[in-house]
Design a protein around this motif. Structure first.
Motif, PDB file in Angstrom:
ATOM      1  N   GLY A  31      59.182  14.708  65.362  1.00 49.24           N
ATOM      2  CA  GLY A  31      59.877  14.040  66.452  1.00 49.24           C
ATOM      3  C   GLY A  31      61.005  13.132  66.021  1.00 49.24           C
ATOM      4  O   GLY A  31      60.892  11.920  66.119  1.00 49.24           O
ATOM      5  N   GLY A  32      62.103  13.720  65.582  1.00 43.90           N
ATOM      6  CA  GLY A  32      63.241  12.915  65.154  1.00 43.90           C
ATOM      7  C   GLY A  32      63.741  11.983  66.241  1.00 43.90           C
ATOM      8  O   GLY A  32      63.938  10.801  66.025  1.00 43.90           O
ATOM      9  N   ALA A  33      63.936  12.522  67.448  1.00 42.44           N
ATOM     10  CA  ALA A  33      64.350  11.689  68.583  1.00 42.44           C
ATOM     11  C   ALA A  33      63.134  11.082  69.267  1.00 42.44           C
ATOM     12  O   ALA A  33      63.103   9.889  69.546  1.00 42.44           O
ATOM     13  N   MET A  34      62.114  11.934  69.546  1.00 42.10           N
ATOM     14  CA  MET A  34      60.968  11.442  70.311  1.00 42.10           C
ATOM     15  C   MET A  34      59.691  12.204  69.970  1.00 42.10           C
ATOM     16  O   MET A  34      59.692  13.427  69.879  1.00 42.10           O
ATOM     17  N   PHE A  35      58.614  11.469  69.780  1.00 43.17           N
ATOM     18  CA  PHE A  35      57.265  12.010  69.629  1.00 43.17           C
ATOM     19  C   PHE A  35      56.531  11.684  70.921  1.00 43.17           C
ATOM     20  O   PHE A  35      56.455  10.518  71.316  1.00 43.17           O
ATOM     21  N   ILE A  36      56.019  12.706  71.602  1.00 42.50           N
ATOM     22  CA  ILE A  36      55.403  12.524  72.912  1.00 42.50           C
ATOM     23  C   ILE A  36      53.947  12.967  72.885  1.00 42.50           C
ATOM     24  O   ILE A  36      53.646  14.089  72.501  1.00 42.50           O
ATOM     25  N   GLU A  37      53.058  12.085  73.311  1.00 42.18           N
ATOM     26  CA  GLU A  37      51.659  12.439  73.531  1.00 42.18           C
ATOM     27  C   GLU A  37      51.226  11.764  74.824  1.00 42.18           C
ATOM     28  O   GLU A  37      51.054  10.551  74.868  1.00 42.18           O
ATOM     29  N   GLY A  38      51.106  12.555  75.879  1.00 41.98           N
ATOM     30  CA  GLY A  38      50.786  12.038  77.199  1.00 41.98           C
ATOM     31  C   GLY A  38      51.787  12.552  78.216  1.00 41.98           C
ATOM     32  O   GLY A  38      52.632  13.386  77.916  1.00 41.98           O
ATOM     33  N   GLU A  39      51.713  12.058  79.428  1.00 35.45           N
ATOM     34  CA  GLU A  39      52.570  12.506  80.521  1.00 35.45           C
ATOM     35  C   GLU A  39      53.911  11.779  80.483  1.00 35.45           C
ATOM     36  O   GLU A  39      53.967  10.549  80.403  1.00 35.45           O
ATOM     37  N   ILE A  40      55.001  12.560  80.539  1.00 33.66           N
ATOM     38  CA  ILE A  40      56.339  11.962  80.514  1.00 33.66           C
ATOM     39  C   ILE A  40      57.290  12.743  81.412  1.00 33.66           C
ATOM     40  O   ILE A  40      57.173  13.963  81.537  1.00 33.66           O
ATOM     41  N   CYS A  45      68.524  12.838  80.510  1.00 33.51           N
ATOM     42  CA  CYS A  45      68.501  12.275  79.159  1.00 33.51           C
ATOM     43  C   CYS A  45      69.224  13.200  78.179  1.00 33.51           C
ATOM     44  O   CYS A  45      69.394  14.388  78.442  1.00 33.51           O
ATOM     45  N   VAL A  46      69.631  12.654  77.048  1.00 35.24           N
ATOM     46  CA  VAL A  46      70.286  13.427  75.992  1.00 35.24           C
ATOM     47  C   VAL A  46      69.628  13.086  74.664  1.00 35.24           C
ATOM     48  O   VAL A  46      69.476  11.910  74.325  1.00 35.24           O
ATOM     49  N   PHE A  47      69.236  14.131  73.919  1.00 35.54           N
ATOM     50  CA  PHE A  47      68.658  13.990  72.583  1.00 35.54           C
ATOM     51  C   PHE A  47      69.521  14.830  71.643  1.00 35.54           C
ATOM     52  O   PHE A  47      69.475  16.053  71.696  1.00 35.54           O
ATOM     53  N   SER A  48      70.323  14.185  70.810  1.00 39.94           N
ATOM     54  CA  SER A  48      71.254  14.957  69.976  1.00 39.94           C
ATOM     55  C   SER A  48      71.384  14.385  68.568  1.00 39.94           C
ATOM     56  O   SER A  48      71.206  13.187  68.348  1.00 39.94           O
ATOM     57  N   ASN A  49      71.680  15.313  67.637  1.00 44.74           N
ATOM     58  CA  ASN A  49      71.955  14.968  66.237  1.00 44.74           C
ATOM     59  C   ASN A  49      70.813  14.204  65.570  1.00 44.74           C
ATOM     60  O   ASN A  49      71.048  13.264  64.816  1.00 44.74           O
ATOM     61  N   ASN A  50      69.587  14.606  65.850  1.00 41.08           N
ATOM     62  CA  ASN A  50      68.405  13.977  65.259  1.00 41.08           C
ATOM     63  C   ASN A  50      67.818  14.904  64.195  1.00 41.08           C
ATOM     64  O   ASN A  50      68.056  16.107  64.219  1.00 41.08           O
ATOM     65  N   THR A  51      67.044  14.346  63.275  1.00 43.43           N
ATOM     66  CA  THR A  51      66.436  15.140  62.212  1.00 43.43           C
ATOM     67  C   THR A  51      64.968  14.770  62.036  1.00 43.43           C
ATOM     68  O   THR A  51      64.561  13.635  62.276  1.00 43.43           O
ATOM     69  N   ALA A  52      64.189  15.771  61.637  1.00 40.45           N
ATOM     70  CA  ALA A  52      62.771  15.603  61.304  1.00 40.45           C
ATOM     71  C   ALA A  52      62.306  16.893  60.651  1.00 40.45           C
ATOM     72  O   ALA A  52      63.009  17.903  60.694  1.00 40.45           O
ATOM     73  N   TYR A  53      61.116  16.877  60.085  1.00 38.48           N
ATOM     74  CA  TYR A  53      60.579  18.109  59.520  1.00 38.48           C
ATOM     75  C   TYR A  53      60.211  19.078  60.636  1.00 38.48           C
ATOM     76  O   TYR A  53      60.565  20.246  60.599  1.00 38.48           O
ATOM     77  N   ASN A  54      59.513  18.615  61.668  1.00 42.13           N
ATOM     78  CA  ASN A  54      59.164  19.435  62.837  1.00 42.13           C
ATOM     79  C   ASN A  54      59.638  18.740  64.110  1.00 42.13           C
ATOM     80  O   ASN A  54      59.476  17.537  64.264  1.00 42.13           O
ATOM     81  N   ALA A  77      65.853  20.650  62.103  1.00 41.39           N
ATOM     82  CA  ALA A  77      64.511  20.492  61.529  1.00 41.39           C
ATOM     83  C   ALA A  77      64.443  21.180  60.171  1.00 41.39           C
ATOM     84  O   ALA A  77      65.040  22.233  59.973  1.00 41.39           O
ATOM     85  N   GLY A  78      63.667  20.592  59.264  1.00 44.70           N
ATOM     86  CA  GLY A  78      63.424  21.212  57.966  1.00 44.70           C
ATOM     87  C   GLY A  78      62.330  22.262  58.043  1.00 44.70           C
ATOM     88  O   GLY A  78      62.270  23.168  57.229  1.00 44.70           O
ATOM     89  N   GLY A  79      61.444  22.146  59.034  1.00 42.76           N
ATOM     90  CA  GLY A  79      60.342  23.092  59.211  1.00 42.76           C
ATOM     91  C   GLY A  79      60.512  23.895  60.483  1.00 42.76           C
ATOM     92  O   GLY A  79      61.275  24.843  60.529  1.00 42.76           O
ATOM     93  N   TYR A  80      59.836  23.472  61.546  1.00 39.71           N
ATOM     94  CA  TYR A  80      59.834  24.202  62.808  1.00 39.71           C
ATOM     95  C   TYR A  80      60.418  23.359  63.945  1.00 39.71           C
ATOM     96  O   TYR A  80      60.260  22.151  63.985  1.00 39.71           O
ATOM     97  N   GLY A  81      61.078  24.032  64.885  1.00 37.02           N
ATOM     98  CA  GLY A  81      61.533  23.386  66.112  1.00 37.02           C
ATOM     99  C   GLY A  81      62.711  22.456  65.953  1.00 37.02           C
ATOM    100  O   GLY A  81      62.569  21.252  66.033  1.00 37.02           O
ATOM    101  N   GLY A  82      63.890  23.040  65.763  1.00 39.24           N
ATOM    102  CA  GLY A  82      65.093  22.229  65.668  1.00 39.24           C
ATOM    103  C   GLY A  82      65.324  21.411  66.916  1.00 39.24           C
ATOM    104  O   GLY A  82      65.686  20.247  66.852  1.00 39.24           O
ATOM    105  N   GLY A  83      65.082  22.006  68.082  1.00 36.79           N
ATOM    106  CA  GLY A  83      65.218  21.277  69.342  1.00 36.79           C
ATOM    107  C   GLY A  83      63.893  20.734  69.824  1.00 36.79           C
ATOM    108  O   GLY A  83      63.731  19.542  70.021  1.00 36.79           O
ATOM    109  N   LEU A  84      62.936  21.644  69.994  1.00 36.96           N
ATOM    110  CA  LEU A  84      61.603  21.277  70.518  1.00 36.96           C
ATOM    111  C   LEU A  84      60.505  21.894  69.673  1.00 36.96           C
ATOM    112  O   LEU A  84      60.629  23.007  69.197  1.00 36.96           O
ATOM    113  N   TYR A  85      59.416  21.155  69.548  1.00 34.89           N
ATOM    114  CA  TYR A  85      58.213  21.705  68.907  1.00 34.89           C
ATOM    115  C   TYR A  85      57.047  21.363  69.794  1.00 34.89           C
ATOM    116  O   TYR A  85      56.865  20.229  70.167  1.00 34.89           O
TER     117      TYR A  85
END
Length: 85
Positions: A31-40, A45-54, A77-85
């Motif tokens: 979750g480079g921009a956002m890690f979500i667990e629960g209802e959202i 919104c805009v999520f751009s130019n972020n990095t993370a492994y997944n 992403a270095g692993g899976y889900g450049g936009g969403l995982y």
């Protein structure tokens, strides 16, 4: 951070976000921009130019999610889900 470089949303109550932008954030694992667990809900919104492994844009672990008029752009992403995982 390890998870949720821009936003870490772990909640038992619903989270509502409107017209936010998360750019150029980084998480080591998930979750480079956002890690979500629960209802959202994200409206306009805009999520751009972020990095993370997944899930460099958004890493969604579980819960109910609503995205209207939301853009996920140019995330890498270095692993899976450049936009969403």
């Amino acid at each position: 951070s390890t998870h949720g470089g821009g936003v870490y949303a772990l909640s038992l109550l619903p989270v509502y976000m409107s017209n936010i932008t998360v750019n150029f954030s980084h998480a080591i694992l998930n979750g480079g921009a956002m890690f979500i667990e629960g209802e959202i809900t994200c409206i306009g919104c805009v999520f751009s130019n972020n990095t993370a492994y997944n899930g460099s844009g958004l890493y969604i672990k579980n819960g109910t999610h609503v995205f209207n008029f939301t853009q996920v752009l140019y995330n890498q992403a270095g692993g899976y889900g450049g936009g969403l995982y």
